[in-house]
Design a protein around this motif. Structure first.
Motif, mmCIF file in Angstrom:
data_model
loop_
_atom_site.group_PDB
_atom_site.id
_atom_site.type_symbol
_atom_site.label_atom_id
_atom_site.label_comp_id
_atom_site.label_asym_id
_atom_site.label_seq_id
_atom_site.Cartn_x
_atom_site.Cartn_y
_atom_site.Cartn_z
ATOM 1 N N GLN A 171 -22.191 -34.563 65.494
ATOM 2 C CA GLN A 171 -23.501 -34.424 66.116
ATOM 3 C C GLN A 171 -24.623 -34.829 65.158
ATOM 4 O O GLN A 171 -25.670 -35.295 65.573
ATOM 5 N N GLU A 172 -24.409 -34.627 63.848
ATOM 6 C CA GLU A 172 -25.443 -34.945 62.867
ATOM 7 C C GLU A 172 -25.317 -36.369 62.325
ATOM 8 O O GLU A 172 -26.125 -36.786 61.519
ATOM 9 N N SER A 173 -24.289 -37.100 62.747
ATOM 10 C CA SER A 173 -24.099 -38.462 62.254
ATOM 11 C C SER A 173 -25.095 -39.395 62.926
ATOM 12 O O SER A 173 -25.491 -39.196 64.070
ATOM 13 N N PHE A 174 -25.502 -40.426 62.191
ATOM 14 C CA PHE A 174 -26.449 -41.396 62.730
ATOM 15 C C PHE A 174 -26.246 -42.709 61.997
ATOM 16 O O PHE A 174 -26.191 -42.737 60.763
ATOM 17 N N LYS A 175 -26.142 -43.768 62.751
ATOM 18 C CA LYS A 175 -25.983 -45.097 62.162
ATOM 19 C C LYS A 175 -27.316 -45.809 62.208
ATOM 20 O O LYS A 175 -27.922 -45.970 63.275
ATOM 21 N N PRO B 62 -30.064 -48.402 62.618
ATOM 22 C CA PRO B 62 -30.159 -49.696 63.299
ATOM 23 C C PRO B 62 -30.605 -50.813 62.372
ATOM 24 O O PRO B 62 -30.348 -51.989 62.627
ATOM 25 N N ASP B 63 -31.292 -50.446 61.299
ATOM 26 C CA ASP B 63 -31.797 -51.427 60.337
ATOM 27 C C ASP B 63 -31.735 -50.807 58.948
ATOM 28 O O ASP B 63 -31.478 -49.611 58.793
ATOM 29 N N ASP B 64 -31.956 -51.630 57.935
ATOM 30 C CA ASP B 64 -31.875 -51.127 56.564
ATOM 31 C C ASP B 64 -32.926 -50.062 56.278
ATOM 32 O O ASP B 64 -32.679 -49.128 55.500
ATOM 33 N N TYR B 65 -34.101 -50.212 56.884
ATOM 34 C CA TYR B 65 -35.210 -49.309 56.580
ATOM 35 C C TYR B 65 -35.914 -48.915 57.867
ATOM 36 O O TYR B 65 -36.125 -49.740 58.766
ATOM 37 N N GLY B 66 -36.280 -47.648 57.982
ATOM 38 C CA GLY B 66 -37.031 -47.194 59.149
ATOM 39 C C GLY B 66 -36.960 -45.695 59.333
ATOM 40 O O GLY B 66 -36.266 -44.985 58.584
ATOM 41 N N PHE B 67 -37.699 -45.218 60.329
ATOM 42 C CA PHE B 67 -37.758 -43.790 60.639
ATOM 43 C C PHE B 67 -37.509 -43.637 62.141
ATOM 44 O O PHE B 67 -38.274 -44.167 62.952
ATOM 45 N N TYR B 68 -36.457 -42.901 62.484
ATOM 46 C CA TYR B 68 -35.990 -42.850 63.865
ATOM 47 C C TYR B 68 -35.931 -41.413 64.377
ATOM 48 O O TYR B 68 -35.533 -40.501 63.647
ATOM 49 N N HIS C 79 -34.771 -37.997 66.183
ATOM 50 C CA HIS C 79 -33.512 -37.311 66.464
ATOM 51 C C HIS C 79 -33.306 -37.301 67.981
ATOM 52 O O HIS C 79 -34.264 -37.232 68.745
ATOM 53 N N SER C 80 -32.079 -37.360 68.426
ATOM 54 C CA SER C 80 -31.799 -37.459 69.860
ATOM 55 C C SER C 80 -32.129 -36.175 70.623
ATOM 56 O O SER C 80 -32.431 -36.212 71.813
ATOM 57 N N LYS D 113 -34.401 -40.760 58.351
ATOM 58 C CA LYS D 113 -34.993 -41.719 57.418
ATOM 59 C C LYS D 113 -33.900 -42.653 56.929
ATOM 60 O O LYS D 113 -32.894 -42.210 56.352
ATOM 61 N N CYS D 114 -34.078 -43.936 57.181
ATOM 62 C CA CYS D 114 -33.083 -44.928 56.774
ATOM 63 C C CYS D 114 -33.608 -45.741 55.596
ATOM 64 O O CYS D 114 -34.714 -46.291 55.637
ATOM 65 N N GLU D 115 -32.823 -45.792 54.555
ATOM 66 C CA GLU D 115 -33.155 -46.575 53.365
ATOM 67 C C GLU D 115 -31.877 -47.201 52.847
ATOM 68 O O GLU D 115 -30.891 -46.497 52.609
ATOM 69 N N ASP D 116 -31.892 -48.528 52.735
ATOM 70 C CA ASP D 116 -30.678 -49.281 52.380
ATOM 71 C C ASP D 116 -29.545 -48.952 53.354
ATOM 72 O O ASP D 116 -28.373 -48.819 52.969
ATOM 73 N N ALA D 117 -29.920 -48.802 54.626
ATOM 74 C CA ALA D 117 -28.975 -48.552 55.719
ATOM 75 C C ALA D 117 -28.284 -47.194 55.609
ATOM 76 O O ALA D 117 -27.330 -46.927 56.329
ATOM 77 N N LYS D 118 -28.801 -46.305 54.754
ATOM 78 C CA LYS D 118 -28.246 -44.960 54.633
ATOM 79 C C LYS D 118 -29.198 -43.972 55.308
ATOM 80 O O LYS D 118 -30.389 -43.970 55.032
ATOM 81 N N ALA D 119 -28.650 -43.138 56.178
ATOM 82 C CA ALA D 119 -29.454 -42.214 56.975
ATOM 83 C C ALA D 119 -29.555 -40.854 56.306
ATOM 84 O O ALA D 119 -28.558 -40.308 55.818
ATOM 85 N N GLU D 120 -30.782 -40.314 56.284
ATOM 86 C CA GLU D 120 -31.034 -38.963 55.778
ATOM 87 C C GLU D 120 -31.788 -38.181 56.833
ATOM 88 O O GLU D 120 -32.824 -38.624 57.338
#
Length: 218
Positions: A18-22, A24-30, A32-33, A41-48
């Protein structure tokens, strides 16, 4: 024992899924569902997974997902993101961040930032409206008690003042800078500009803000 271990493992695996997230891009802020105050927070395609301050929500209005912005809950359109962290309160602040009405005085409201409250008061005759979150005429705010509207001042009965038209002006009993306007039987409190005081007119229900030197007895 083995069954308990398998069940616990399944629960943990479900929570992780449930907490996993892929990203969509290397960098961005998306957004939560499910949660309005959480975002990815995505940085270098890693989600936090990040959480806004208590009383704030993630603003997902940027179509390019490049903006990291937590705003007051009432300013954010959450949509299907209905979950939110439990409230954390401090004196005058139901949540750590937000703008809240005072529980005792209808013309007072509090701006809370990280649990620190700043007191604000509406101009004379106005009260804080919880729904629109602005100061409005006190008689138009349902939460404002009758004894707080215009300080309990009552307008003269219809026809009691000759030639008053649809409204009349009346001096405040305690403050020379303030006065009341009665409009169709409803009293609203006004304040003269700084440096002036209310001067009662020659006829009942009239008057204007004047220089103190021009007001007898000042």
């Amino acid at each position: 024992m083995m069954k308990c271990f398998v069940l616990l493992s399944a629960v943990l695996a479900l929570g992780a899924a449930q907490e996993s997230f892929k990203c969509p891009d290397d960098y961005g802020f998306y957004p939560h569902s499910k949660s309005c105050d959480k975002y990815w927070k995505c940085e270098d395609a890693k989600a936090e997974l990040k959480t806004c301050g208590n009383g704030l929500a993630f603003d997902a209005s940027d179509p390019k997902y490049l903006t990291e912005n937590c705003d007051y809950l009432h300013n954010v359109e959450c949509g299907d993101r209905t979950q939110i962290e439990p409230a954390i309160s401090t004196p005058h602040c139901p949540r750590l961040y937000g703008i809240f009405a005072d529980e005792a005085k209808c013309d007072v409201f509090w701006n809370c930032w990280d649990g620190e409250s700043s007191r604000y008061q509406c101009s004379p005759g106005l009260a804080y409206d919880r729904e629109s979150r602005v100061c409005m005429w006190a008689d138009q705010v349902p939460e404002c008690r009758n004894d707080e509207v215009a300080g309990g001042f009552s307008c003269p009965a219809a026809g009691e003042i000759a030639n008053s038209g649809t409204f009349s002006r009346h001096a405040h009993p305690d403050d020379c800078r303030k006065y009341y306007i009665c409009l169709e039987g409803v009293a609203r409190e006004y304040g003269c500009p700084i440096g002036t005081v209310f001067k009662i007119g020659d006829s009942d229900g009239t008057g204007n803000c004047e220089d103190p030197e021009d007001v007898p007895g000042w």
